[in-house]
Write a protein that holds these residues in place. Structure first.
Motif, PDB file in Angstrom:
ATOM      1  N   ASN A  87       0.881  -0.782  -0.099  1.00 46.40           N
ATOM      2  CA  ASN A  87       0.220   0.403  -0.179  1.00 46.40           C
ATOM      3  C   ASN A  87       1.158   1.806   0.102  1.00 46.40           C
ATOM      4  N   TYR A  88       2.687   1.085   0.966  1.00 48.24           N
ATOM      5  CA  TYR A  88       2.996   2.337   0.776  1.00 48.24           C
ATOM      6  C   TYR A  88       3.476   2.327  -0.342  1.00 48.24           C
ATOM      7  N   ALA A  89       3.992   1.945  -1.401  1.00 47.82           N
ATOM      8  CA  ALA A  89       3.858   2.251  -2.821  1.00 47.82           C
ATOM      9  C   ALA A  89       3.111   2.676  -3.786  1.00 47.82           C
ATOM     10  N   MET A  90       1.899   2.216  -3.401  1.00 41.48           N
ATOM     11  CA  MET A  90       0.764   2.033  -4.967  1.00 41.48           C
ATOM     12  C   MET A  90       0.175   3.618  -4.176  1.00 41.48           C
ATOM     13  N   GLU A  91       0.304   4.029  -2.875  1.00 40.06           N
ATOM     14  CA  GLU A  91      -0.043   5.262  -2.465  1.00 40.06           C
ATOM     15  C   GLU A  91       0.508   6.790  -3.615  1.00 40.06           C
ATOM     16  N   TYR A  92       1.635   6.436  -3.461  1.00 33.45           N
ATOM     17  CA  TYR A  92       2.417   7.418  -4.096  1.00 33.45           C
ATOM     18  C   TYR A  92       2.247   7.186  -5.917  1.00 33.45           C
ATOM     19  N   VAL A  93       1.496   6.088  -6.703  1.00 38.67           N
ATOM     20  CA  VAL A  93       0.882   6.839  -7.679  1.00 38.67           C
ATOM     21  C   VAL A  93      -1.330   7.199  -7.465  1.00 38.67           C
ATOM     22  N   ARG A  94      -1.432   6.768  -6.116  1.00 31.25           N
ATOM     23  CA  ARG A  94      -2.704   7.168  -6.306  1.00 31.25           C
ATOM     24  C   ARG A  94      -2.682   8.917  -5.798  1.00 31.25           C
ATOM     25  N   THR A  95      -1.874   9.052  -5.427  1.00 30.81           N
ATOM     26  CA  THR A  95      -1.637  11.052  -5.128  1.00 30.81           C
ATOM     27  C   THR A  95      -0.395  11.847  -6.583  1.00 30.81           C
ATOM     28  N   ALA A  96      -0.310  10.774  -6.831  1.00 27.15           N
ATOM     29  CA  ALA A  96       0.936  11.557  -7.947  1.00 27.15           C
ATOM     30  C   ALA A  96      -0.301  11.558  -9.543  1.00 27.15           C
ATOM     31  N   ALA A  97      -0.832  10.348  -9.855  1.00 31.00           N
ATOM     32  CA  ALA A  97      -2.186  10.633 -11.184  1.00 31.00           C
ATOM     33  C   ALA A  97      -2.833  11.648 -11.126  1.00 31.00           C
ATOM     34  N   PRO A  98      -3.882  11.919  -9.954  1.00 25.96           N
ATOM     35  CA  PRO A  98      -4.859  12.974  -9.990  1.00 25.96           C
ATOM     36  C   PRO A  98      -3.334  14.719 -10.177  1.00 25.96           C
ATOM     37  N   VAL A  99      -2.189  14.424  -9.565  1.00 31.97           N
ATOM     38  CA  VAL A  99      -1.308  15.487  -9.040  1.00 31.97           C
ATOM     39  C   VAL A  99      -1.205  15.880 -10.770  1.00 31.97           C
ATOM     40  N   ALA A 100      -0.386  15.028 -11.293  1.00 29.97           N
ATOM     41  CA  ALA A 100       0.236  15.129 -12.532  1.00 29.97           C
ATOM     42  C   ALA A 100      -0.994  15.957 -13.658  1.00 29.97           C
ATOM     43  N   VAL A 101      -2.375  14.959 -13.178  1.00 30.85           N
ATOM     44  CA  VAL A 101      -3.479  16.303 -14.605  1.00 30.85           C
ATOM     45  C   VAL A 101      -3.792  17.108 -13.908  1.00 30.85           C
ATOM     46  N   GLN A 102      -3.697  17.609 -12.935  1.00 29.68           N
ATOM     47  CA  GLN A 102      -4.177  18.655 -12.241  1.00 29.68           C
ATOM     48  C   GLN A 102      -3.085  19.471 -12.647  1.00 29.68           C
ATOM     49  N   LEU A 103      -2.281  19.258 -13.280  1.00 24.41           N
ATOM     50  CA  LEU A 103      -1.045  20.116 -12.844  1.00 24.41           C
ATOM     51  C   LEU A 103      -0.537  20.835 -13.846  1.00 24.41           C
ATOM     52  N   PHE A 104      -0.541  19.575 -15.194  1.00 20.55           N
ATOM     53  CA  PHE A 104      -0.533  19.539 -16.383  1.00 20.55           C
ATOM     54  C   PHE A 104      -1.317  19.067 -17.551  1.00 20.55           C
ATOM     55  N   GLY A 105      -2.460  19.411 -16.480  1.00 17.18           N
ATOM     56  CA  GLY A 105      -3.784  19.025 -17.358  1.00 17.18           C
ATOM     57  C   GLY A 105      -3.858  18.002 -18.351  1.00 17.18           C
ATOM     58  N   PRO A 106      -5.298  16.987 -18.207  1.00 20.03           N
ATOM     59  CA  PRO A 106      -5.673  15.922 -18.510  1.00 20.03           C
ATOM     60  C   PRO A 106      -4.763  15.370 -20.226  1.00 20.03           C
ATOM     61  N   LEU A 107      -4.323  16.487 -21.734  1.00 18.88           N
ATOM     62  CA  LEU A 107      -3.736  15.602 -22.717  1.00 18.88           C
ATOM     63  C   LEU A 107      -2.753  15.572 -22.231  1.00 18.88           C
ATOM     64  N   ASP A 108      -2.097  16.371 -21.504  1.00 15.75           N
ATOM     65  CA  ASP A 108       0.196  16.619 -20.670  1.00 15.75           C
ATOM     66  C   ASP A 108      -0.250  15.807 -19.702  1.00 15.75           C
ATOM     67  N   GLY A 109      -0.836  15.906 -18.808  1.00 16.88           N
ATOM     68  CA  GLY A 109      -1.019  14.856 -18.036  1.00 16.88           C
ATOM     69  C   GLY A 109      -1.455  13.044 -18.485  1.00 16.88           C
ATOM     70  N   GLY A 110      -2.536  13.247 -18.786  1.00 11.04           N
ATOM     71  CA  GLY A 110      -2.483  11.824 -19.478  1.00 11.04           C
ATOM     72  C   GLY A 110      -1.775  11.114 -20.542  1.00 11.04           C
ATOM     73  N   TYR A 111      -1.147  11.603 -21.143  1.00 16.45           N
ATOM     74  CA  TYR A 111       0.550  11.448 -22.280  1.00 16.45           C
ATOM     75  C   TYR A 111       1.208  11.535 -21.182  1.00 16.45           C
ATOM     76  N   LEU A 112       1.719  11.933 -20.455  1.00 14.78           N
ATOM     77  CA  LEU A 112       2.943  11.425 -19.429  1.00 14.78           C
ATOM     78  C   LEU A 112       2.938  10.673 -18.658  1.00 14.78           C
ATOM     79  N   LEU A 113       1.336   9.904 -18.084  1.00 14.61           N
ATOM     80  CA  LEU A 113       1.181   8.831 -16.883  1.00 14.61           C
ATOM     81  C   LEU A 113       1.106   7.508 -18.454  1.00 14.61           C
ATOM     82  N   HIS A 114       0.673   7.514 -19.224  1.00 13.22           N
ATOM     83  CA  HIS A 114       0.698   6.827 -20.511  1.00 13.22           C
ATOM     84  C   HIS A 114       1.408   6.517 -20.586  1.00 13.22           C
ATOM     85  N   LEU A 115       2.547   7.258 -20.665  1.00 14.86           N
ATOM     86  CA  LEU A 115       4.131   7.061 -21.506  1.00 14.86           C
ATOM     87  C   LEU A 115       4.518   6.062 -20.429  1.00 14.86           C
ATOM     88  N   THR A 116       4.455   6.796 -19.025  1.00 10.70           N
ATOM     89  CA  THR A 116       5.949   6.591 -18.045  1.00 10.70           C
ATOM     90  C   THR A 116       5.546   5.135 -17.925  1.00 10.70           C
TER      91      THR A 116
END
Length: 349
Positions: free
Chosen positions: A213-242
């Motif tokens: 859960n400790y490791a999964m929690e980082y992704v749980r937090t990171a995914a919405p932060v990436a989308v909110q910070l970079f927008g759905p298109l750029d944030g979604g692209y970066l999440l998918h690529l990684t």
């Protein structure tokens, strides 16, 4: 009818550890993707927001859960970092000096920058983690005299990340809550003097699940932060690529942990179902003739995240696509989905 394809036996503990390693790599990889594709400033802002968000959600409640909320603020903050990171499998040390000064130290190898990843992390990104969490603990506790002094950063070539919490005589201004004193060094760590979890309430199975859960929690937090910070298109692209890059790199380690061996569509469908189970999701598997469907009833990781945008699911889609590529070059997997908490339908051919 739903079913389970044959797979080698894998213990829940081993499967949880495999999931922990996968999500650990996903989070570290996302930071490296941002450093390499958007630059240090964006990566640092992302890390700051991820750690500030986790601090606001977890710190105060965690103090009570770990039985630390009665301790002096500096000691409580340092012990929290020691115990919570120890539960997550992080190399960490704690050294008490006084009721108003206590050290925390992350010796090498650093968990978050495992292996060669540390060579791609700028100092500003590591500082952003401290700004996001360590510098804000006093604010969270309602004690504006509590600050953090960083004495070493491993990404700068020093032998670990370390520093101490201290309670000042006067209120600290925002720019004083994180300071640097590279001329100082932490006292030596004495494991016998460190706090410990009560063994009876933290058996191995609970620790292993908490490690996952400790490791999964980082992704749980990171995914919405990436989308909110970079927008759905750029944030979604970066999440998918990684996700895709990490999935391709991690398949060979994950498959044995999940007890799957086949490198065809059937084998990958079995791995997908086992992965979902190991990360706490339900997945029914169907043979559809010429392929397989895995019907995932929901995505627990994002199920209760209030600001989870539909683009967040791209991190999971990328991860599964990457694992499929690692399994076999002719295996294809596609996802039909709604919002993050809605049922997900995976098709494997």
């Amino acid at each position: 009818m739903g079913g389970t394809l044959e797979a080698a036996e894998a213990s829940p503990l081993r499967a949880w550890r495999g999931v922990a390693d996968l999500y650990h790599s996903m989070f570290t990889g996302l930071i490296l993707t941002l450093v390499s594709r958007r630059g240090t400033a964006d990566a640092a802002e992302f890390v700051f927001r991820v750690f500030r968000r986790q601090q606001q959600e977890r710190f105060v409640a965690g103090l009570a859960k770990l039985g630390l909320d009665h301790l002096p603020p500096a000691v409580a903050a340092a012990q929290y970092h020691y115990l919570s990171n120890w539960i997550g499998g992080v190399h960490v040390e704690y050294i008490y000096e006084t009721d108003r000064k206590a050290w925390i130290r992350y010796p090498p190898p650093r968990w978050i920058w495992r292996g060669t990843a540390i060579c791609g992390v700028p100092g500003e990104v590591s500082k952003a983690m401290l700004r996001g969490w360590h510098a804000n603990n006093g604010v969270a506790l309602g004690n504006l005299r509590l600050g953090f002094v960083c004495t070493k950063q491993s990404v700068d070539g020093q032998d670990g990340l370390e520093g101490y919490y201290y309670e000042a005589d006067d209120v600290l201004e925002p720019d004083q809550r994180l300071q640097f004193a590279r001329h100082l060094e932490a006292p030596l760590f004495d494991p016998a003097a460190a706090p410990a979890l009560p063994v009876e309430s933290w058996p191995k199975s609970r620790l292993e699940k908490a490690h996952r859960n400790y490791a999964m929690e980082y992704v749980r937090t990171a995914a919405p932060v990436a989308v909110q910070l970079f927008g759905p298109l750029d944030g979604g692209y970066l999440l998918h690529l990684t996700g895709k890059l990490i999935g391709m790199q991690c398949y060979d380690d994950l498959a044995p942990a999940l007890g799957t061996t086949g490198r065809d569509a059937a084998g990958f469908a079995a791995l997908l179902q086992a992965l979902l189970a190991a990360q706490g999701d339900d997945g029914e598997l169907y043979d559809i003739g010429g392929g397989y469907e895995v019907r995932q009833s929901g995505w627990r990781l994002m199920g209760d995240v209030a600001d989870a945008h539909p683009a967040c699911v791209r991190v999971l889609a990328g991860l599964i696509e990457g694992l499929a590529a690692g399994c076999g070059r002719r295996i294809s997997v596609s996802l039909a989905s709604g919002p993050p908490a809605a049922p997900l339908l995976w098709t494997v051919r």
